[in-house]
Design a protein around this motif. Structure first.
Motif, mmCIF file in Angstrom:
data_model
loop_
_atom_site.group_PDB
_atom_site.id
_atom_site.type_symbol
_atom_site.label_atom_id
_atom_site.label_comp_id
_atom_site.label_asym_id
_atom_site.label_seq_id
_atom_site.Cartn_x
_atom_site.Cartn_y
_atom_site.Cartn_z
ATOM 1 N N GLU A 1 43.176 -55.033 -58.149
ATOM 2 C CA GLU A 1 43.977 -54.050 -58.874
ATOM 3 C C GLU A 1 44.701 -53.099 -57.921
ATOM 4 N N ASP A 2 45.445 -52.134 -58.481
ATOM 5 C CA ASP A 2 46.276 -51.224 -57.695
ATOM 6 C C ASP A 2 45.472 -50.452 -56.650
ATOM 7 N N ASP A 3 46.132 -50.179 -55.512
ATOM 8 C CA ASP A 3 45.663 -49.210 -54.517
ATOM 9 C C ASP A 3 44.334 -49.579 -53.874
ATOM 10 N N VAL A 4 44.012 -50.851 -53.812
ATOM 11 C CA VAL A 4 42.786 -51.311 -53.157
ATOM 12 C C VAL A 4 43.043 -51.483 -51.668
ATOM 13 N N ILE A 5 42.031 -51.193 -50.848
ATOM 14 C CA ILE A 5 42.067 -51.481 -49.410
ATOM 15 C C ILE A 5 40.919 -52.434 -49.098
ATOM 16 N N ILE A 6 41.244 -53.541 -48.437
ATOM 17 C CA ILE A 6 40.235 -54.530 -48.046
ATOM 18 C C ILE A 6 40.189 -54.570 -46.526
ATOM 19 N N GLY A 7 39.042 -54.224 -45.953
ATOM 20 C CA GLY A 7 38.911 -54.072 -44.511
ATOM 21 C C GLY A 7 39.022 -55.385 -43.749
ATOM 22 N N GLY A 8 39.263 -55.257 -42.463
ATOM 23 C CA GLY A 8 39.462 -56.417 -41.609
ATOM 24 C C GLY A 8 38.250 -57.326 -41.543
ATOM 25 N N LEU A 9 38.499 -58.630 -41.437
ATOM 26 C CA LEU A 9 37.465 -59.653 -41.305
ATOM 27 C C LEU A 9 36.535 -59.720 -42.511
ATOM 28 N N SER A 10 36.970 -59.180 -43.644
ATOM 29 C CA SER A 10 36.165 -59.235 -44.861
ATOM 30 C C SER A 10 36.522 -60.479 -45.664
ATOM 31 N N GLY A 11 35.588 -60.899 -46.525
ATOM 32 C CA GLY A 11 35.824 -62.031 -47.403
ATOM 33 C C GLY A 11 35.482 -61.670 -48.833
ATOM 34 N N VAL A 12 36.334 -62.082 -49.764
ATOM 35 C CA VAL A 12 36.105 -61.821 -51.191
ATOM 36 C C VAL A 12 35.900 -63.160 -51.876
ATOM 37 N N HIS A 13 34.753 -63.318 -52.525
ATOM 38 C CA HIS A 13 34.351 -64.564 -53.178
ATOM 39 C C HIS A 13 35.270 -64.885 -54.350
ATOM 40 N N GLN A 14 35.397 -66.178 -54.654
ATOM 41 C CA GLN A 14 36.257 -66.591 -55.763
ATOM 42 C C GLN A 14 35.820 -65.951 -57.079
ATOM 43 N N PHE A 15 36.805 -65.647 -57.916
ATOM 44 C CA PHE A 15 36.649 -65.051 -59.248
ATOM 45 C C PHE A 15 36.215 -63.583 -59.231
ATOM 46 N N VAL A 16 36.085 -62.986 -58.070
ATOM 47 C CA VAL A 16 35.699 -61.575 -58.001
ATOM 48 C C VAL A 16 36.879 -60.687 -58.404
#
Length: 272
Positions: A156-171
């Motif tokens: 969603e809007d205005d999210v920050i995802i840090g370096g070398l991070s992984g987000v699992h499918q469907f999250v």
């Protein structure tokens, strides 16, 4: 090299380096700049004032919005890295004013995921990050170097995802949340949440982001109280959220309630 009306409407003018390959059928908007050794596929549409640096590949059924900048060695619109993909027609839609840095990869969708990977406006994708098939990204999102979003994620809007991070499918990651560096996120993250540690722990609220956005002190106080209730209230997590929705008059808290009670294919990261 100036190209007038290159496979587009009359009067369209773009700067295209002579070494770039623009396949027949590609639609190039007004004021675009395409650097050396780029390859633009036949089903690609570039909006006005798109800048494509050298050695960029844009392929597939891909639309790039106005004033987006794509840096060297990015590959945009390739087929999904999904063994179920069987060559069906799917697409990638990227909005306006995005900055897509070096070596970023973005894939088209899959039939099973709705067929469209979608990116909103004013996002920053730093070098080496990946956006997989059927991901839905809203606006003003920052994805830091070498982070990866697996298939079907919703950001969603205005999210920050840090370096070398992984987000699992469907999250799903709710608006205004921040994910720390080198973090694996396997479950949904509530709006304005702060997630860190190697296996993604919900450690509080993104207070710095809220203050920078100018959120009022009363709303921040309400969010803190809401987080405390979600962490320590009676009943299951969704039950606490329902009670919270009945009691709050803060739009920010209501965003959290609606997110928790919305449709999801995952469980939630919950306060410790």
């Amino acid at each position: 090299m100036r190209i007038l009306g290159h496979d587009g409407p009359a009067g369209v003018t773009s700067d295209i380096h002579p070494s770039a390959v623009i396949e027949n059928g590609a639609q190039i908007g007004d004021g675009c700049v395409i650097g050396p050794f780029c390859h633009i596929g036949p089903e690609v549409t570039l909006g006005d004032n798109v800048i494509v640096k050298s050695h960029v590949v844009i392929t597939g059924q891909t639309m790039i919005g106005d004033a987006t900048e794509i840096y060297s060695f990015a590959v945009i619109g390739e087929i999904p890295q999904d063994l179920k993909f069987d060559g069906e027609k799917t697409s990638l839609i990227v909005g306006a004013r995005n900055r897509i840095r070096e070596h970023v990869t973005m894939n088209t969708g899959t039939k099973g995921g709705g067929g469209i990977t979608r990116v909103g406006d004013d996002n920053l994708f730093m070098a080496g990050c990946h956006v997989a098939h059927d991901v839905q990204i809203a606006n003003r999102v920052i994805v830091v170097n070498s982070a990866a979003l697996a298939g079907h994620c919703i950001i969603e809007d205005d999210v920050i995802i840090g370096g070398l991070s992984g987000v699992h499918q469907f999250v799903r990651i709710g608006r205004g949340a921040i994910i720390g560096a080198v973090t694996m996120v396997t479950n949904d993250v509530i709006p304005y949440g702060l997630v860190q540690a190697d296996r993604g722990r919900l450690d509080g609220l993104n207070l710095v982001g809220l203050k920078r956005k100018g959120v009022s002190r009363s709303d921040i106080t309400a969010l803190r109280a809401a987080f405390q209730m979600l962490a320590q209230g009676d009943g299951a997590f969704q039950e606490r959220a329902r009670r919270l929705g009945e009691e709050t008059d803060s739009d920010y808290v209501q965003h959290i309630v609606d997110f928790i009670l919305g449709d999801t294919g995952r469980s939630f990261l919950t306060p410790g």
